[in-house]
Motif scaffolding. Structure first.
Motif, PDB file in Angstrom:
ATOM      1  N   HIS A   2       0.825  -1.207   0.000  1.00 56.19           N
ATOM      2  CA  HIS A   2       0.000   0.000   0.000  1.00 56.19           C
ATOM      3  C   HIS A   2       0.865   1.264   0.000  1.00 56.19           C
ATOM      4  O   HIS A   2       0.611   2.194  -0.768  1.00 56.19           O
ATOM      5  CB  HIS A   2      -0.931   0.006   1.222  1.00 56.19           C
ATOM      6  CG  HIS A   2      -2.090  -0.918   1.104  1.00 56.19           C
ATOM      7  ND1 HIS A   2      -2.015  -2.249   1.446  1.00 56.19           N
ATOM      8  CD2 HIS A   2      -3.356  -0.707   0.678  1.00 56.19           C
ATOM      9  CE1 HIS A   2      -3.185  -2.813   1.243  1.00 56.19           C
ATOM     10  NE2 HIS A   2      -4.019  -1.902   0.780  1.00 56.19           N
TER      11      HIS A   2
ATOM     12  N   THR B 282      -0.236   5.079  -1.097  1.00 61.62           N
ATOM     13  CA  THR B 282      -1.295   5.189  -0.109  1.00 61.62           C
ATOM     14  C   THR B 282      -0.679   5.457   1.252  1.00 61.62           C
ATOM     15  O   THR B 282       0.290   4.805   1.637  1.00 61.62           O
ATOM     16  CB  THR B 282      -2.102   3.871  -0.039  1.00 61.62           C
ATOM     17  OG1 THR B 282      -2.529   3.522  -1.351  1.00 61.62           O
ATOM     18  CG2 THR B 282      -3.295   4.001   0.876  1.00 61.62           C
TER      19      THR B 282
ATOM     20  N   LEU C   8      -5.938   8.566   1.085  1.00 65.87           N
ATOM     21  CA  LEU C   8      -5.526   8.960  -0.271  1.00 65.87           C
ATOM     22  C   LEU C   8      -5.825  10.440  -0.452  1.00 65.87           C
ATOM     23  O   LEU C   8      -6.790  10.947   0.118  1.00 65.87           O
ATOM     24  CB  LEU C   8      -6.315   8.174  -1.318  1.00 65.87           C
ATOM     25  CG  LEU C   8      -6.082   6.682  -1.416  1.00 65.87           C
ATOM     26  CD1 LEU C   8      -7.147   6.044  -2.302  1.00 65.87           C
ATOM     27  CD2 LEU C   8      -4.707   6.392  -1.968  1.00 65.87           C
TER      28      LEU C   8
ATOM     29  N   GLN D  42     -12.138   1.779  -7.764  1.00 63.75           N
ATOM     30  CA  GLN D  42     -11.653   0.608  -7.026  1.00 63.75           C
ATOM     31  C   GLN D  42     -10.870  -0.329  -7.943  1.00 63.75           C
ATOM     32  O   GLN D  42      -9.795  -0.803  -7.577  1.00 63.75           O
ATOM     33  CB  GLN D  42     -12.817  -0.148  -6.381  1.00 63.75           C
ATOM     34  CG  GLN D  42     -13.396   0.541  -5.176  1.00 63.75           C
ATOM     35  CD  GLN D  42     -14.637  -0.172  -4.645  1.00 63.75           C
ATOM     36  OE1 GLN D  42     -15.455  -0.696  -5.398  1.00 63.75           O
ATOM     37  NE2 GLN D  42     -14.766  -0.192  -3.338  1.00 63.75           N
TER      38      GLN D  42
ATOM     39  N   GLN E  13      -9.328   0.380 -10.795  1.00 66.06           N
ATOM     40  CA  GLN E  13      -8.073   1.017 -11.191  1.00 66.06           C
ATOM     41  C   GLN E  13      -7.056   0.949 -10.053  1.00 66.06           C
ATOM     42  O   GLN E  13      -5.879   0.671 -10.287  1.00 66.06           O
ATOM     43  CB  GLN E  13      -8.310   2.464 -11.605  1.00 66.06           C
ATOM     44  CG  GLN E  13      -9.006   2.595 -12.931  1.00 66.06           C
ATOM     45  CD  GLN E  13      -9.290   4.050 -13.286  1.00 66.06           C
ATOM     46  OE1 GLN E  13      -9.291   4.936 -12.440  1.00 66.06           O
ATOM     47  NE2 GLN E  13      -9.552   4.288 -14.560  1.00 66.06           N
ATOM     48  N   TYR E  14      -7.516   1.197  -8.840  1.00 63.00           N
ATOM     49  CA  TYR E  14      -6.619   1.151  -7.683  1.00 63.00           C
ATOM     50  C   TYR E  14      -6.082  -0.263  -7.470  1.00 63.00           C
ATOM     51  O   TYR E  14      -4.887  -0.448  -7.206  1.00 63.00           O
ATOM     52  CB  TYR E  14      -7.353   1.659  -6.438  1.00 63.00           C
ATOM     53  CG  TYR E  14      -6.500   1.628  -5.201  1.00 63.00           C
ATOM     54  CD1 TYR E  14      -5.369   2.439  -5.083  1.00 63.00           C
ATOM     55  CD2 TYR E  14      -6.811   0.789  -4.135  1.00 63.00           C
ATOM     56  CE1 TYR E  14      -4.577   2.404  -3.951  1.00 63.00           C
ATOM     57  CE2 TYR E  14      -6.026   0.752  -2.999  1.00 63.00           C
ATOM     58  CZ  TYR E  14      -4.914   1.562  -2.913  1.00 63.00           C
ATOM     59  OH  TYR E  14      -4.130   1.525  -1.793  1.00 63.00           O
TER      60      TYR E  14
ATOM     61  N   HIS F  15      -3.421  -0.967  -9.926  1.00 63.74           N
ATOM     62  CA  HIS F  15      -2.214  -0.245  -9.511  1.00 63.74           C
ATOM     63  C   HIS F  15      -1.507  -1.007  -8.387  1.00 63.74           C
ATOM     64  O   HIS F  15      -0.279  -1.167  -8.413  1.00 63.74           O
ATOM     65  CB  HIS F  15      -2.587   1.172  -9.074  1.00 63.74           C
ATOM     66  CG  HIS F  15      -1.446   1.971  -8.547  1.00 63.74           C
ATOM     67  ND1 HIS F  15      -0.326   2.280  -9.302  1.00 63.74           N
ATOM     68  CD2 HIS F  15      -1.244   2.524  -7.323  1.00 63.74           C
ATOM     69  CE1 HIS F  15       0.511   2.988  -8.563  1.00 63.74           C
ATOM     70  NE2 HIS F  15      -0.008   3.140  -7.356  1.00 63.74           N
TER      71      HIS F  15
END
Length: 168
Positions: free
Chosen positions: A50, A55, A74, A151, A153-154, A157
């Motif tokens: 994270h 994050t 974030l 969500q 896309q995150y 990533h």
């Protein structure tokens, strides 16, 4: 567990996921072999994944364990979105390592999210994120259909970040 803002504690460990929520299940390949699993598991359970993904994480302990409080955030300044959570379960098996945390009061969503690295029979290592959620605050209700898009896309990533960490 007290403080959670939903009743289905541990719901990301079971199938089907609880009804009445948006469901998310993403599987991403991150590498091959036991060493990659071990490195991925370490990055997941120490919140390194994270942090490396950008994050901000504050936790009551250096490693995920049931009952550990975590605040995920974030954004910047007045646009920082804070999400208080509690780790509700962990797994540390020969072929699976990870944890699930649940939203507490003050989180913009109700629900739970799990992050697990898994070594499969063919030697490949996969990162799986499973979640169920629904809006808990006006900001997420207003965002409506954009929340699941963000969500996904995150999660992708996070998967790219974990692949880099586990293979370096």
């Amino acid at each position: 567990m007290t403080g959670l803002n939903y009743p289905e504690e541990g719901g990301t460990r079971r199938t089907p996921l609880p009804p009445g929520y948006h469901h998310l299940h993403e599987e991403l390949p991150i590498g091959h072999g036991p060493a990659v699993l071990a490195a991925a598991g370490e990055a997941i359970t120490t919140f390194r994944m994270h942090r490396a993904a950008g994050t901000r994480i504050r936790s009551d302990a250096p490693r995920a364990a049931p009952g550990v409080g975590v605040e995920v955030s974030l954004g910047v300044g007045p646009f920082r979105l804070r999400a208080p959570c509690t780790v509700v379960w962990t797994v540390a098996e020969e072929d699976r390592i990870g944890f699930g945390y649940g939203a507490r009061k003050g989180h913009p969503e109700c629900g739970e999210e799990a992050f697990v690295a898994e070594l499969r029979h063919d030697g490949s290592v996969w990162f799986t994120v499973t979640a169920f959620s629904r809006p808990a605050k006006a900001v997420t209700r207003l965002a409506g259909p954009l929340v699941p898009v963000f969500q996904r896309q995150y999660v992708r990533h996070l998967g790219r970040t974990l692949r880099r960490l586990a293979n370096s």
